[in-house]
Design an enzyme around this catalytic site. Structure first.
Site, PDB file in Angstrom:
ATOM      1  N   GLY A  46       0.865  -1.245  -0.011  1.00 26.51           N
ATOM      2  CA  GLY A  46       0.072  -0.084   0.036  1.00 26.51           C
ATOM      3  C   GLY A  46       0.890   1.193  -0.045  1.00 26.51           C
ATOM      4  N   GLN A  51       2.847   9.942   1.473  1.00 21.97           N
ATOM      5  CA  GLN A  51       4.304   9.183   1.536  1.00 21.97           C
ATOM      6  C   GLN A  51       5.297   9.782   0.471  1.00 21.97           C
ATOM      7  OE1 GLN A  51       2.469   5.244   2.336  1.00 21.97           O
ATOM      8  NE2 GLN A  51       4.401   5.214   3.626  1.00 21.97           N
ATOM      9  N   CYS A  94       6.230  -0.038   7.483  1.00 23.18           N
ATOM     10  CA  CYS A  94       5.729   1.324   6.655  1.00 23.18           C
ATOM     11  C   CYS A  94       6.822   1.668   5.945  1.00 23.18           C
ATOM     12  CB  CYS A  94       5.438   2.261   7.886  1.00 23.18           C
ATOM     13  SG  CYS A  94       4.916   3.726   7.227  1.00 23.18           S
ATOM     14  N   LEU A  95       6.545   1.993   4.709  1.00 24.87           N
ATOM     15  CA  LEU A  95       7.711   2.262   3.991  1.00 24.87           C
ATOM     16  C   LEU A  95       8.470   3.533   4.197  1.00 24.87           C
ATOM     17  CD1 LEU A  95       5.951   1.263   0.459  1.00 24.87           C
ATOM     18  CD2 LEU A  95       7.683   0.111   1.705  1.00 24.87           C
ATOM     19  N   HIS A 136      -4.006   1.266   7.745  1.00 24.38           N
ATOM     20  CA  HIS A 136      -2.986   1.855   7.902  1.00 24.38           C
ATOM     21  C   HIS A 136      -2.686   3.068   6.902  1.00 24.38           C
ATOM     22  CE1 HIS A 136       1.555   1.228   8.191  1.00 24.38           C
ATOM     23  NE2 HIS A 136       1.601   2.047   7.062  1.00 24.38           N
ATOM     24  N   GLU A 137      -3.376   2.750   5.703  1.00 28.87           N
ATOM     25  CA  GLU A 137      -3.253   4.074   4.771  1.00 28.87           C
ATOM     26  C   GLU A 137      -4.123   5.326   5.187  1.00 28.87           C
ATOM     27  OE1 GLU A 137      -0.944   3.585   2.852  1.00 28.87           O
ATOM     28  OE2 GLU A 137      -0.513   1.552   3.103  1.00 28.87           O
ATOM     29  N   HIS A 140      -2.540   7.194   7.499  1.00 33.41           N
ATOM     30  CA  HIS A 140      -1.517   8.236   6.789  1.00 33.41           C
ATOM     31  C   HIS A 140      -2.367   9.277   6.486  1.00 33.41           C
ATOM     32  CE1 HIS A 140       2.494   6.376   6.699  1.00 33.41           C
ATOM     33  NE2 HIS A 140       2.066   5.277   5.973  1.00 33.41           N
TER      34      HIS A 140
HETATM   35  O1  K1U Z   1       1.806   2.592   3.819  1.00 31.05           O
HETATM   36  C1  K1U Z   1       2.790   1.907   3.722  1.00 31.05           C
HETATM   37  O2  K1U Z   1       3.925   2.443   4.576  1.00 31.05           O
HETATM   38  C2  K1U Z   1       2.962   0.597   3.079  1.00 31.05           C
HETATM   39  C3  K1U Z   1       2.964  -0.585   3.884  1.00 31.05           C
HETATM   40  C4  K1U Z   1       1.651  -1.019   4.283  1.00 31.05           C
HETATM   41  C5  K1U Z   1       1.025  -1.977   5.219  1.00 31.05           C
HETATM   42  C6  K1U Z   1       1.988  -2.889   5.538  1.00 31.05           C
HETATM   43  C7  K1U Z   1       1.567  -4.048   6.201  1.00 31.05           C
HETATM   44  C8  K1U Z   1       0.628  -3.964   6.943  1.00 31.05           C
HETATM   45  C9  K1U Z   1      -0.425  -3.063   6.915  1.00 31.05           C
HETATM   46  C10 K1U Z   1      -0.032  -1.943   5.918  1.00 31.05           C
HETATM   47  C11 K1U Z   1       3.754  -1.770   3.449  1.00 31.05           C
HETATM   48  O3  K1U Z   1       3.583  -2.014   2.292  1.00 31.05           O
HETATM   49  S1  K1U Z   1       5.432  -2.342   4.256  1.00 31.05           S
HETATM   50  C12 K1U Z   1       5.751  -3.640   3.190  1.00 31.05           C
HETATM   51  C13 K1U Z   1       5.131  -4.751   3.111  1.00 31.05           C
HETATM   52  O4  K1U Z   1       4.551  -4.945   4.217  1.00 31.05           O
HETATM   53  C14 K1U Z   1       5.367  -5.750   2.215  1.00 31.05           C
HETATM   54  C15 K1U Z   1       6.284  -5.858   1.282  1.00 31.05           C
HETATM   55  C16 K1U Z   1       6.546  -6.624   0.256  1.00 31.05           C
HETATM   56  C17 K1U Z   1       5.699  -7.990   0.181  1.00 31.05           C
HETATM   57  C18 K1U Z   1       4.748  -7.999   1.434  1.00 31.05           C
HETATM   58  C19 K1U Z   1       4.364  -7.103   2.194  1.00 31.05           C
HETATM   59 ZN    ZN Z   2       2.771   3.387   6.156  1.00 27.65          ZN
END
Ligand code: K1U
Ligand code: ZN
Length: 172
Positions: A46, A51, A94-95, A136-137, A140
């Site tokens: 997401g 971001q 979270c990225l 989560h989004e 944000h």
């Molecule tokens: O909003 C963000 O920072 C993105 C975040 C979203 C998220 C992750 C986990 C739970 C809820 C919301 C991410 O995508 S972090 C990376 C991640 O979870 C992932 C990356 C590659 C493959 C699978 C998952």
């Molecule tokens: Zn995030």
């Protein structure tokens, strides 16, 4: 399409409340395209527009598994209408807070209303990873980070670590 830079804690923009999208313009379409490219490249499941530094209420999500075809979903002006009393605990990342993960408790199911890229209104009932990712989004969009759901001790430790790293990077 273009990759955009993902802003990292302690960037103050992550605490902004994003503005609703009034009209779906060429700029919004371009933002969405770039967000998908940036999200897939990261990689993430997401991304919220803030971001990549754009304070607009725009979210991209793709929670398809590796073996499944891509399922890009865009949510404009998303709002949680209802959330289940039942809660679930799952690890989040979270990225904008790279390489930090922790368990977060959230409602297991949510109903969300949103606009698509044609400006049509929809409602979606989500559970599992989609429900978690939507929450989560949408956090944000309101300047809330997943670390805000952790204890003050854990949150302060993470903020301190990222503030130190930013200071070191600025001195280089
Ligand atoms: O909003 C963000 O920072 C993105 C975040 C979203 C998220 C992750 C986990 C739970 C809820 C919301 C991410 O995508 S972090 C990376 C991640 O979870 C992932 C990356 C590659 C493959 C699978 C998952
Ligand atoms: Zn995030």
């Amino acid at each position: 399409m273009a990759l955009r830079e993902i802003i990292i804690l302690p960037d103050k923009r992550l605490r902004l409340v994003s503005e609703p999208v009034k009209k779906i313009t060429t700029d919004i379409r371009k933002l969405v395209e770039d967000m998908f490219e940036t999200m897939y490249d990261a990689p993430g499941v997401g991304l919220a527009a803030i971001q990549v530094g754009a304070p607009k209420r725009v979210v991209t999500i793709d929670v398809a598994k590796k073996e499944e075809p891509k399922n890009p979903q865009v949510f404009i002006n998303p709002e949680i209408i209802t959330a289940s009393g039942e809660k679930g605990v799952h690890e989040e990342g979270c990225l904008s807070i790279p390489e930090f993960y922790d368990d977060v408790e959230r409602p297991a199911e949510v109903k969300v209303k949103y606009l698509d890229l044609e400006g049509e209104q929809h409602e979606i009932e989500a559970n599992g990873l989609l429900a978690r990712c939507l929450q989560h989004e949408i956090d944000h969009l309101n300047g809330v980070l997943f670390i805000d759901h952790l204890s003050k001790l854990k949150r302060d430790r993470v903020i301190k670590k990222f503030a130190k790293a930013a200071k070191r990077a600025a001195a280089e």
